[in-house]
Design a protein around this motif. Sequence first.
Motif, PDB file in Angstrom:
ATOM      1  N   LEU A 184      -6.052  -0.417   7.298  1.00 19.15           N
ATOM      2  CA  LEU A 184      -5.514  -1.065   6.096  1.00 19.15           C
ATOM      3  C   LEU A 184      -6.570  -1.150   4.998  1.00 19.15           C
ATOM      4  CD1 LEU A 184      -3.306  -3.963   7.515  1.00 19.15           C
ATOM      5  CD2 LEU A 184      -2.538  -2.021   6.187  1.00 19.15           C
ATOM      6  N   ILE A 185      -7.811  -1.474   5.403  1.00 16.91           N
ATOM      7  CA  ILE A 185      -8.886  -1.583   4.394  1.00 16.91           C
ATOM      8  C   ILE A 185      -9.159  -0.220   3.772  1.00 16.91           C
ATOM      9  CG2 ILE A 185     -11.345  -2.056   4.071  1.00 16.91           C
ATOM     10  CD1 ILE A 185     -11.046  -4.277   6.158  1.00 16.91           C
ATOM     11  N   ILE A 186      -9.192   0.831   4.643  1.00 18.00           N
ATOM     12  CA  ILE A 186      -9.468   2.172   4.114  1.00 18.00           C
ATOM     13  C   ILE A 186      -8.363   2.596   3.145  1.00 18.00           C
ATOM     14  CG2 ILE A 186      -9.574   4.619   4.746  1.00 18.00           C
ATOM     15  CD1 ILE A 186     -11.006   3.744   7.311  1.00 18.00           C
ATOM     16  N   LEU A 187      -7.107   2.348   3.537  1.00 18.81           N
ATOM     17  CA  LEU A 187      -5.988   2.767   2.686  1.00 18.81           C
ATOM     18  C   LEU A 187      -5.989   2.024   1.356  1.00 18.81           C
ATOM     19  CD1 LEU A 187      -3.029   3.129   5.203  1.00 18.81           C
ATOM     20  CD2 LEU A 187      -4.100   4.939   3.870  1.00 18.81           C
ATOM     21  N   SER A 188      -6.240   0.706   1.420  1.00 15.61           N
ATOM     22  CA  SER A 188      -6.229  -0.036   0.146  1.00 15.61           C
ATOM     23  C   SER A 188      -7.458   0.307  -0.681  1.00 15.61           C
ATOM     24  CB  SER A 188      -6.159  -1.537   0.402  1.00 15.61           C
ATOM     25  OG  SER A 188      -7.270  -1.933   1.166  1.00 15.61           O
ATOM     26  N   GLY A 189      -8.585   0.590  -0.010  1.00 17.19           N
ATOM     27  CA  GLY A 189      -9.783   1.022  -0.738  1.00 17.19           C
ATOM     28  C   GLY A 189      -9.557   2.387  -1.363  1.00 17.19           C
ATOM     29  N   GLY A 190      -8.808   3.225  -0.642  1.00 19.45           N
ATOM     30  CA  GLY A 190      -8.502   4.567  -1.152  1.00 19.45           C
ATOM     31  C   GLY A 190      -7.772   4.509  -2.478  1.00 19.45           C
ATOM     32  N   TYR A 198       0.994   4.239  -2.913  1.00 16.19           N
ATOM     33  CA  TYR A 198       0.744   5.674  -2.680  1.00 16.19           C
ATOM     34  C   TYR A 198       1.939   6.506  -3.128  1.00 16.19           C
ATOM     35  CZ  TYR A 198      -3.738   5.387  -0.372  1.00 16.19           C
ATOM     36  OH  TYR A 198      -5.070   5.204  -0.132  1.00 16.19           O
ATOM     37  N   ILE A 210       0.847  -1.198   0.000  1.00 21.40           N
ATOM     38  CA  ILE A 210       0.000   0.000   0.000  1.00 21.40           C
ATOM     39  C   ILE A 210       0.889   1.259   0.000  1.00 21.40           C
ATOM     40  CG2 ILE A 210      -1.726   1.282   1.320  1.00 21.40           C
ATOM     41  CD1 ILE A 210      -2.742  -1.452   2.321  1.00 21.40           C
ATOM     42  N   THR A 239      -5.761  -7.308   0.738  1.00 19.18           N
ATOM     43  CA  THR A 239      -5.928  -6.768   2.098  1.00 19.18           C
ATOM     44  C   THR A 239      -7.059  -7.476   2.828  1.00 19.18           C
ATOM     45  OG1 THR A 239      -5.317  -4.651   1.143  1.00 19.18           O
ATOM     46  CG2 THR A 239      -6.139  -4.605   3.390  1.00 19.18           C
ATOM     47  N   ILE A 266      -4.688  -5.324  -4.792  1.00 17.37           N
ATOM     48  CA  ILE A 266      -4.250  -4.898  -3.459  1.00 17.37           C
ATOM     49  C   ILE A 266      -5.429  -4.925  -2.481  1.00 17.37           C
ATOM     50  CG2 ILE A 266      -3.365  -2.934  -2.118  1.00 17.37           C
ATOM     51  CD1 ILE A 266      -1.733  -2.171  -4.605  1.00 17.37           C
ATOM     52  N   PHE A 267      -6.587  -4.443  -2.931  1.00 16.19           N
ATOM     53  CA  PHE A 267      -7.759  -4.400  -2.056  1.00 16.19           C
ATOM     54  C   PHE A 267      -8.194  -5.815  -1.666  1.00 16.19           C
ATOM     55  CE2 PHE A 267     -12.382  -3.926  -1.315  1.00 16.19           C
ATOM     56  CZ  PHE A 267     -12.305  -3.036  -0.240  1.00 16.19           C
TER      57      PHE A 267
END
Lengths: 196, 222
Positions: free
Chosen positions: B23-29, A69, A65, A174, A170-171
């Motif tokens: 982690l879910i929010i960041l990867s969803g972002g 970014y 992640i 996770t 990636i999602f």
Amino acid sequence: MGPLIPNEIIPVEWNFVLAILIGMAFGYIMEASGFSSSRKLVGVFYGYDFAVLKVFLTACLVSLIGLSYMNYLNWVDLDQLFVQPTYLWAALIGGVIMGVGFLAGGFCPGTSLCAVGIGKIDGIAFTIGLFIGIMIFSELFEWIEPIYEDYNLGHVTLDETIGISREIIIFVFTILAILAFAVSDRIRKRTKKIFY
Amino acid sequence: MSARFKTKRILVKRSYQFLAVLLIILSGGLLLLPEIQKHEGLSPEYYVKNMLSTERYISTDELADRIINEDPALLIIDTRTTEEFKKFSLPNAINIPVSEIFNPGNNLYLDQEVYDIVLYSNDHFFAEEVWMLGNRLGYQRLYVLQGGLNAWFNTIIKPTYPDQTMSNEEFERYNFRKAAGKYFGVATDTIEIITEVKIAPTPKKKVVPKPKKKKRMPEGGC
């Protein structure tokens, strides 16, 4: 050391200094979180401790992640990252040998050195075995070479092979990792507590 | 189980939950981020660095040497007009005028990683233009003949005779150029390089007998 050196925030000579510092921090944290104990390491296989799984998957997620970014912000160019080529046979056979060695010896190569660092005898025996293994492999390399270099798939990545965008992978990864954490917690609660 | 231990356990659990949600929010972002337009090809810094570097130049001597030795990895491209190309060109050169550099048929020659492509024109300016465009398009192994055909004539076809005071290397280069010129169809002679200084043998001393002076009788005179 991206993104600091390519963006000229610190000079390139810091590469080695940072490598040593990161290496020391890595070793310290690994030891501090109990990774020099073979009982903790093989706990994954017996179901009483899933620290290894959690640590490695979390490290994967954070770097995955984080790098994505940084790539988005143009700090790091993901296309320039080196992708290890996939040699299918070597990966399969090597994986089996590694797994058996891990379970039998109680360490993986990195953690065995960590155990040597604090003077554990089983760690020292494991490391000696490691070097004997390297020697045997080198001596027999001529015979092993055809298998070693067979079925080279090249620098393949999951998103290119399946054809799904990197972000979706990636999602999904996770979610799967967090599910694995939850499931492993359940399993740990059901197994008999072992104190070590 | 004591109440204190229970609260500790819940706190630990909450921190795990928090991390999982983060982690879910960041990867969803990553999924929700809009597409970004990345610079394709070379970065401006890299481009400028390439422009300032003189590594792209190849000397006429080196090119002649590679042509004579029939280097299989050499591809020579003439960037002048077709009329000029018909009048004179280097051996085995291919003609791609500057105006046709974007012609898709020419990509076969330019966009590859097998050959060292040497570009030339009368001077090196047209070749430089092609080099710059090719470099921008990410083509590999492009070189420019320094000085172009003018330098080729002044060095390989009609090399200037080195001054007597110049070093042996200059004479060797002159000889190489003359020999290369012969290969390319110019009839000339080479000069001998003085590698050893010949010392003339010291002549034997001739013994010249000196005529003895005869004692003169005292002449009297009174």
